[in-house]
Design an enzyme around this catalytic site. Structure first.
Site, mmCIF file in Angstrom:
data_model
loop_
_atom_site.group_PDB
_atom_site.id
_atom_site.type_symbol
_atom_site.label_atom_id
_atom_site.label_comp_id
_atom_site.label_asym_id
_atom_site.label_seq_id
_atom_site.Cartn_x
_atom_site.Cartn_y
_atom_site.Cartn_z
ATOM 1 N N HIS A 6 30.466 17.165 37.815
ATOM 2 C CA HIS A 6 30.256 17.302 36.375
ATOM 3 C C HIS A 6 31.560 17.870 35.802
ATOM 4 O O HIS A 6 32.234 18.657 36.476
ATOM 5 C CB HIS A 6 29.165 18.319 36.037
ATOM 6 N N ASP A 34 31.824 21.519 36.294
ATOM 7 C CA ASP A 34 31.957 22.060 37.666
ATOM 8 C C ASP A 34 33.424 22.221 38.000
ATOM 9 O O ASP A 34 33.826 23.191 38.629
ATOM 10 C CB ASP A 34 31.461 21.087 38.754
ATOM 11 N N GLU A 84 20.001 8.556 36.127
ATOM 12 C CA GLU A 84 19.325 9.206 37.261
ATOM 13 C C GLU A 84 17.945 9.686 36.834
ATOM 14 O O GLU A 84 17.820 10.624 36.044
ATOM 15 C CB GLU A 84 20.177 10.386 37.739
ATOM 16 N N GLU A 143 17.312 9.831 43.273
ATOM 17 C CA GLU A 143 17.362 11.071 44.076
ATOM 18 C C GLU A 143 16.015 11.315 44.741
ATOM 19 O O GLU A 143 14.966 11.298 44.088
ATOM 20 C CB GLU A 143 17.751 12.248 43.184
ATOM 21 N N HIS A 190 13.695 13.991 43.294
ATOM 22 C CA HIS A 190 13.173 13.603 41.983
ATOM 23 C C HIS A 190 12.007 12.631 42.141
ATOM 24 O O HIS A 190 11.050 12.671 41.370
ATOM 25 C CB HIS A 190 14.272 12.960 41.134
ATOM 26 N N ASP A 241 12.316 21.313 42.520
ATOM 27 C CA ASP A 241 13.465 20.564 43.016
ATOM 28 C C ASP A 241 14.267 21.457 43.961
ATOM 29 O O ASP A 241 15.224 22.088 43.552
ATOM 30 C CB ASP A 241 14.297 20.173 41.775
ATOM 31 N N ASP A 289 16.127 20.588 46.429
ATOM 32 C CA ASP A 289 17.450 20.018 46.772
ATOM 33 C C ASP A 289 17.891 20.362 48.187
ATOM 34 O O ASP A 289 19.043 20.755 48.411
ATOM 35 C CB ASP A 289 18.531 20.543 45.794
HETATM 36 C C1 XUL Z 1 19.661 17.694 38.866
HETATM 37 C C2 XUL Z 1 20.522 16.621 39.400
HETATM 38 C C3 XUL Z 1 21.907 16.541 38.827
HETATM 39 C C4 XUL Z 1 22.435 15.142 38.710
HETATM 40 C C5 XUL Z 1 23.771 15.064 38.029
HETATM 41 O O1 XUL Z 1 18.395 17.707 39.392
HETATM 42 O O2 XUL Z 1 20.148 15.882 40.271
HETATM 43 O O3 XUL Z 1 22.735 17.324 39.608
HETATM 44 O O4 XUL Z 1 22.561 14.539 39.953
HETATM 45 O O5 XUL Z 1 23.778 15.653 36.782
HETATM 46 CO CO CO Z 2 21.078 14.373 41.397
#
Ligand code: XUL
Ligand code: CO
Length: 436
Positions: free
Chosen positions: A101, A104, A232, A268, A271, A307, A309
């Site tokens: 991003h 970032d 996304e 993702e 998600h 989430d 991750d």
């Molecule tokens: C948030 C997510 C983000 C996107 C990019 O859940 O997945 O990091 O991948 O903005």
């Molecule tokens: Co993502």
């Protein structure tokens, strides 16, 4: 050049018998699977935000991550230093691509013009590092969700100045991505949704979001950026409802606003789970529409509703993902970006390596398993056979739009369906297990 990870040397493939926890047991970048190198199938990406910027905080406590190279300031100097740490990491873990991003890689400063200047300075450095190492940008994006101005949305904000600010940020982030030769650009609408529908004009917000995306498409053409645009999907968190809630909702939005030709999806895993789907469901919906672009590789926790991750370690899941990808013919611009973070307890820099080694090996196994399932052919043949009645004269007439309800009534009157063949779910699950 300073070494920021002096306790780690380049991670190598050592094979299944290796007891070295910092070696690949399955990921052998040069090994060919279905006639293509593993590294070209998998196209791994490292996420700048999780590797370099995630302090590993949670709602109950601050970050724990040790980042001895980071002075904690918003200086450009500190941001530039991080790029060197990140490239050393990519070099040692043997990952060719990365994603970021705008905020970032460079700090958000007191004004947009100062933030843009800082971004330019860091992009200069990234360009140099890419040139020196051959690492590539998989995709870039703009962070339109962290700053308080975006609390009520960016492209869907009720406030026009916020919309304009987000458009300016998208413009600059596309420019940065273009300069770095990015193969794609992602839109994740973290705040593009609502907390409550009671204060929301949904139709107007969706119209505005589509305007933002159309302007981005126009700008991409204007500057000659040929990377792929992605959306996304994610259903919620931080919103109660995100407009891009799942693959089907995204495709419908793109179709409704005449954007389908310009976007693919970046799916993702976690998600998909939050949307109440499996990741292979989401991938298949996207692939069926010719819109499966890229994957944010991670995992959720079945016992938690958010989430998390996590790094992907489940070989069943990676096998299913790789089956869809192989059947699609593989990635073109996309890749497997580890949008995954270490647990708060895994706070040492070396944990970044353990985490990625695990994810890369899990996907390498998934790739080998998926290729073996395809070579065996029984799974594919079962599916083909299950639908084979459609290959006859009646089936193709229906599929080609050459029948009416009356035609089918005439057929049904003299052709009652008999006892149907078994779906053999358990047999297929057993077959699948044979390859894991
Ligand atoms: C948030 C997510 C983000 C996107 C990019 O859940 O997945 O990091 O991948 O903005
Ligand atoms: Co993502």
């Amino acid at each position: 050049m300073s070494e920021y990870f002096s306790d780690v040397s380049k991670i190598l493939f050592e094979g299944e018998d290796s007891k070295n926890s910092l070696a690949f047991r399955h990921y052998d970048p040069e090994q060919e699977v279905e006639g293509k190198k593993m590294k070209d199938h998998l196209r791994f990406g490292a996420a700048y935000w999780h590797c370099m910027r995630n302090p590993l905080a949670d709602p109950f406590g601050p970050g724990t991550a040790l980042m001895p190279w980071d002075d904690g300031t918003d200086s450009v100097e500190n941001a530039v230093k991080r790029t060197h740490v990140f490239f050393e990491f990519m070099e040692k873990i043997d990952i060719d691509y990365y994603c970021f991003h705008d905020r970032d890689i460079a700090p958000e400063l007191a004004s947009l013009s100062e933030s843009n200047k800082a971004l330019d300075a860091v992009v200069d450095e990234l360009e140099k590092l890419q040139g020196e190492t051959g690492k590539k940008l998989l995709w870039g994006t703009a962070c339109l969700f962290a700053h308080p101005r975006y609390a009520m949305g960016a492209g869907t904000s009720p406030y026009v100045d916020v919309f304009a600010y987000s458009a300016a940020q998208v413009k600059k982030a596309i420019e940065a991505t273009h300069r770095l030769g990015g193969e794609g650009y992602t839109f994740w609408g973290g705040r593009e949704g609502y907390g409550s529908i009671i204060n929301t004009n949904m139709k107007r917000e969706l119209d505005h979001l589509a305007r933002l995306l159309h302007m981005a498409v126009d700008y991409k053409k204007e500057i000659g950026f040929e990377g792929q645009f992605y959306i996304e999907p994610k259903p919620k968190e931080p919103t109660k409802h995100q407009y891009d809630s799942d693959s089907a909702a995204c495709l419908n939005f793109l179709r409704e606003y005449d954007l389908l030709d310009h976007f693919k999806l970046n799916i993702e895993t976690n998600h998909a789970i939050l949307a109440g789907h499996t990741v292979e469901h989401e991938l298949q919906v996207a692939a069926a529409a010719g819109a499966l672009g890229s994957v944010d590789a991670n995992a959720g926790d079945e016992l938690l509703g958010w989430d998390t991750d996590q790094f992907p370690t489940n070989v069943y899941d990676t096998t299913k993902v790789m089956l869809v990808l192989l059947e699609m013919g593989g990635f073109t611009t996309g890749g497997l970006n580890f949008d995954s973070k270490r647990r708060r307890e895994s706070h040492e820099p070396i944990d970044l390596f353990h985490a990625h080694v695990g994810g890369m090996d899990a996907f390498a196994r998934g790739l080998k398993n998926a290729a073996a399932i395809r070579a065996d052919g029984r799974y594919e043949n079962f599916l083909k056979d299950r639908y084979s009645s459609w290959d006859g004269e009646l089936g193709s007439k229906i599929e080609n739009g050459n029948t009416s309800l009356a035609d089918l009534e005439a057929h049904a009157l003299s052709n009652e369906p008999g006892i149907l063949p078994s779906g053999r779910q358990e047999m297929l699950e057993n077959l699948f297990n044979n390859f894991i």
